[in-house]
Design an enzyme around this catalytic site. Structure first.
Site, mmCIF file in Angstrom:
data_model
loop_
_atom_site.group_PDB
_atom_site.id
_atom_site.type_symbol
_atom_site.label_atom_id
_atom_site.label_comp_id
_atom_site.label_asym_id
_atom_site.label_seq_id
_atom_site.Cartn_x
_atom_site.Cartn_y
_atom_site.Cartn_z
ATOM 1 N N CYS A 196 0.840 -1.195 0.000
ATOM 2 C CA CYS A 196 0.000 0.000 0.000
ATOM 3 C C CYS A 196 0.878 1.249 0.000
ATOM 4 O O CYS A 196 1.767 1.373 0.829
ATOM 5 C CB CYS A 196 -0.867 -0.022 1.258
ATOM 6 S SG CYS A 196 -1.698 1.533 1.576
ATOM 7 N N CYS B 181 -7.614 -0.207 -0.058
ATOM 8 C CA CYS B 181 -6.939 -0.708 1.139
ATOM 9 C C CYS B 181 -6.593 -2.177 0.921
ATOM 10 O O CYS B 181 -7.477 -2.979 0.616
ATOM 11 C CB CYS B 181 -7.870 -0.543 2.334
ATOM 12 S SG CYS B 181 -7.216 -1.329 3.799
ATOM 13 N N ASP C 219 -12.997 -16.033 26.492
ATOM 14 C CA ASP C 219 -12.486 -15.234 25.367
ATOM 15 C C ASP C 219 -12.632 -13.746 25.703
ATOM 16 O O ASP C 219 -13.440 -13.038 25.108
ATOM 17 C CB ASP C 219 -13.284 -15.600 24.093
ATOM 18 C CG ASP C 219 -12.753 -14.906 22.841
ATOM 19 O OD1 ASP C 219 -11.706 -14.234 22.911
ATOM 20 O OD2 ASP C 219 -13.393 -15.036 21.778
ATOM 21 N N CYS D 44 -6.745 -12.225 23.076
ATOM 22 C CA CYS D 44 -6.218 -11.271 22.092
ATOM 23 C C CYS D 44 -5.067 -10.470 22.699
ATOM 24 O O CYS D 44 -4.579 -9.537 22.077
ATOM 25 C CB CYS D 44 -7.318 -10.357 21.569
ATOM 26 S SG CYS D 44 -8.244 -9.539 22.860
HETATM 27 N N1 SAH Z 1 -16.107 -15.023 21.425
HETATM 28 C C1 SAH Z 1 -16.784 -13.833 21.052
HETATM 29 C C2 SAH Z 1 -15.939 -12.578 21.088
HETATM 30 C C3 SAH Z 1 -15.288 -12.269 22.342
HETATM 31 S S1 SAH Z 1 -14.615 -10.647 22.344
HETATM 32 C C4 SAH Z 1 -17.292 -13.927 19.644
HETATM 33 O O1 SAH Z 1 -16.704 -14.593 18.830
HETATM 34 O O2 SAH Z 1 -18.274 -13.285 19.345
HETATM 35 C C5 SAH Z 1 -14.819 -10.254 24.041
HETATM 36 C C6 SAH Z 1 -16.257 -10.066 24.456
HETATM 37 O O3 SAH Z 1 -16.276 -9.825 25.856
HETATM 38 C C7 SAH Z 1 -16.948 -8.868 23.826
HETATM 39 O O4 SAH Z 1 -18.119 -9.329 23.211
HETATM 40 C C8 SAH Z 1 -17.257 -7.940 25.014
HETATM 41 O O5 SAH Z 1 -18.480 -7.255 24.859
HETATM 42 C C9 SAH Z 1 -17.333 -8.924 26.145
HETATM 43 N N2 SAH Z 1 -17.068 -8.415 27.513
HETATM 44 C C10 SAH Z 1 -16.258 -7.420 27.897
HETATM 45 N N3 SAH Z 1 -16.213 -7.337 29.246
HETATM 46 C C11 SAH Z 1 -17.005 -8.322 29.728
HETATM 47 C C12 SAH Z 1 -17.347 -8.767 31.041
HETATM 48 N N4 SAH Z 1 -16.843 -8.188 32.123
HETATM 49 N N5 SAH Z 1 -18.168 -9.819 31.150
HETATM 50 C C13 SAH Z 1 -18.685 -10.433 30.062
HETATM 51 N N6 SAH Z 1 -18.397 -10.055 28.794
HETATM 52 C C14 SAH Z 1 -17.564 -9.021 28.622
#
Ligand code: SAH
Length: 503
Positions: free
Chosen positions: A86, A174, A432, A459
């Site tokens: 890019c 992009c 997650d 992540c």
């Molecule tokens: N596995 C999910 C993505 C996870 S990303 C999927 O594939 O859709 C992390 C997620 O945690 C987000 O959706 C966010 O809104 C949520 N989150 C953030 N803080 C949190 C908490 N204290 N308790 C529960 N969920 C939470």
């Protein structure tokens, strides 16, 4: 103490000070992907430099333990340096590593996960499995949000924000977005010029079109175009719809390597199956408007009106179908998501009778993946809209063994545990979380629930390492670790680990 501070400042000034020009070798990358060099033990961060480069830099800012310098010249390029695809890669805030070969990027990401687990987590043995890398690290994103503005000559422009600012770096091509974006964004700009429709001005809070949002169902071929407007009406919408529907999008289906195919998965050491969904020709199925009249950085407002087709598109991850509206969260790299969640499923090793808790479940992607093989899956997520989507997606795919809870995982799970008088059990817990990782209250309850397996998708490897250490000090063992590259050209890395209960 004041005296001490002064003497440290003097020492730092002796090594380098603002406006100095230095030559040094880049020996590492920071967690955010900046080059790291050292001058007499003092650390300087240099954006756009990579390991192995010898660079001439201008010192911009110095702090006690480190400083920032601007890249002036690459004296000797690293053997791993490549020409970015890019032309605005350096100005644009989207990618940080386009000048680093993909092979080097994935080695660096894999090492990042390894080092976090060994240094922060204190694990002497880190059972790493090979990173799940992308077959092609370009044109992979299924969602783009182009800000619209006015250029120096009064012309309407679109592109992406420069790093840490809101000035638009003009670009319609992009290289990490789906290829159909270029045609769509150019068509919208032409429409605006032709019908004298104004672009939004962030400072003055005037003008109409704020953002062009596009989403592509990479497997279904369904395309959504949504214009975010500072108002309730867009004039000449019939002309816009006609123009967009007339775009020649044929032949722009996901390039080979951007949708899971069994052969390439096998080559990547991954057994993702993809029987049901095959790549289909691109077709615009949804054109809509989103009203956002607030003076805010938040891109989308709450109101959506349909100009053509539906207010959602559909796509698959694995064999599971999802409805995606402009407001829904959906993973931006569905192919790598599939690989990551296939790995999570493999780590969970379900036999069919298990009770699974999927914490931070979002729209239920992992929950539904696991519900294919478990007796029951309970998902917990803080965003009510995401839980609505999770329930809708469960119904769409005919799952009747899922249950979703809205709330903070660190509140919902302990509450449910107490309500059950300590009888709430899980065979498998998947976690997650966002970058900050888990609250200790949640981890404490997870330990009390005594799952035989914990599958942690992360992540941020630093918080993963911290949380894995907590669990391993309380009866768990780190069994398997795999990094996954979901965001080629960026510094982000995902990973999945398996922790099993000892004894
Ligand atoms: N596995 C999910 C993505 C996870 S990303 C999927 O594939 O859709 C992390 C997620 O945690 C987000 O959706 C966010 O809104 C949520 N989150 C953030 N803080 C949190 C908490 N204290 N308790 C529960 N969920 C939470």
């Amino acid at each position: 103490m004041g005296k001490n501070k002064k003497s440290q400042a003097t020492m730092q000034d002796m090594v380098c000070k603002k406006n100095d020009i230095l030559t040094m070798e880049i020996i590492d990358l920071s967690t955010k992907g900046e080059g790291v060099g050292r001058v007499d033990g003092y650390t300087l961060f240099v954006k756009d430099a990579v390991i192995g480069d010898v660079v001439r830099v201008l010192v911009m800012k110095t702090k006690k333990h480190f400083g920032y310098a601007k890249l002036l010249e690459i004296v000797t390029p690293s053997k791993d340096r490549i020409e970015p695809k890019c032309p605005v890669a350096r100005q644009c805030g989207g990618c940080q590593l386009q000048h680093y070969s993909y092979e080097s990027q994935i080695r660096w990401k894999e090492n990042k996960v390894y080092h976090c687990l060994s240094r922060i987590g204190g694990f002497s043995e880190v059972p790493m499995e090979p990173i799940l890398y992308m077959d092609s690290p370009y044109y992979y994103r299924n969602k783009a949000q182009f800000p619209v503005g006015t250029g120096k000559e009064g012309q309407i422009i679109t592109g992406f924000y420069a790093g840490r600012t809101h000035s638009i770096v003009e670009n319609t091509n992009c290289v990490i977005q789906h290829p159909c974006n270029e045609k769509i964004s150019k068509a919208v700009l032409e429409f605006m010029e032709e019908y004298h429709i104004s672009a939004y001005d962030e400072k003055e809070h005037t003008g109409l079109v704020r953002h062009i949002l596009t989403r592509v169902g990479v497997k279904t071929g369904e395309v959504m175009v949504c214009l975010v407007i500072n108002g309730t009406k867009l004039p000449f919408t019939d002309a816009l719809v006609e123009k967009l529907l007339g775009l020649p999008l044929q032949g722009m289906e996901a390039k080979k390597g951007n949708v899971a195919e069994n052969e390439s998965d096998a080559a990547n050491g991954n057994g993702a199956k993809n029987e049901q969904a095959t790549v289909s020709a691109l077709k615009i199925e949804s054109i809509c408007l989103n009203e956002n009249t607030d003076k805010t950085n938040v891109i989308l407002g709450q109101n959506i009106s349909v100009l053509y087709g539906r207010d959602y598109i559909e796509d698959y991850i694995g064999n599971i179908k999802y409805q995606i509206s402009p407001l829904s969260f959906f993973q931006v790299n569905p192919k790598q998501t599939e690989r990551l969640y296939e790995t999570a499923l493999e780590y969970a090793d379900l036999k069919g009778g298990e009770v699974v808790w999927d914490l931070y479940c979002g729209i239920g992607t992992i929950s539904l993946f696991l519900a294919q093989k478990a007796a029951k899956v309970c998902g917990v997520e803080i965003v009510p809209q995401a839980i609505e989507d999770a329930r809708k997606n469960a119904a769409l795919n005919h799952f009747d063994n899922t249950e979703f809870f809205v709330g903070a995982a660190e509140e919902v799970v302990p509450e449910q545990y107490e309500k059950s008088n300590g009888t709430l059990k899980a065979d498998v817990v998947t976690i997650d979380p966002p970058r900050k990782g888990c609250d200790e209250r949640l981890l404490e309850t997870v330990v009390q629930m005594q799952p035989s397996k914990i599958v942690y998708v992360s992540c941020d490897p630093a918080t993963l390492a911290r949380d894995a250490r907590y669990l391993c000090d309380r009866g768990y063992e780190l069994k398997r670790v795999r990094a996954c590259d979901m965001f080629g050209q960026s510094y982000h890395v995902e990973s999945v680990v398996l922790l099993t209960k000892k004894g």
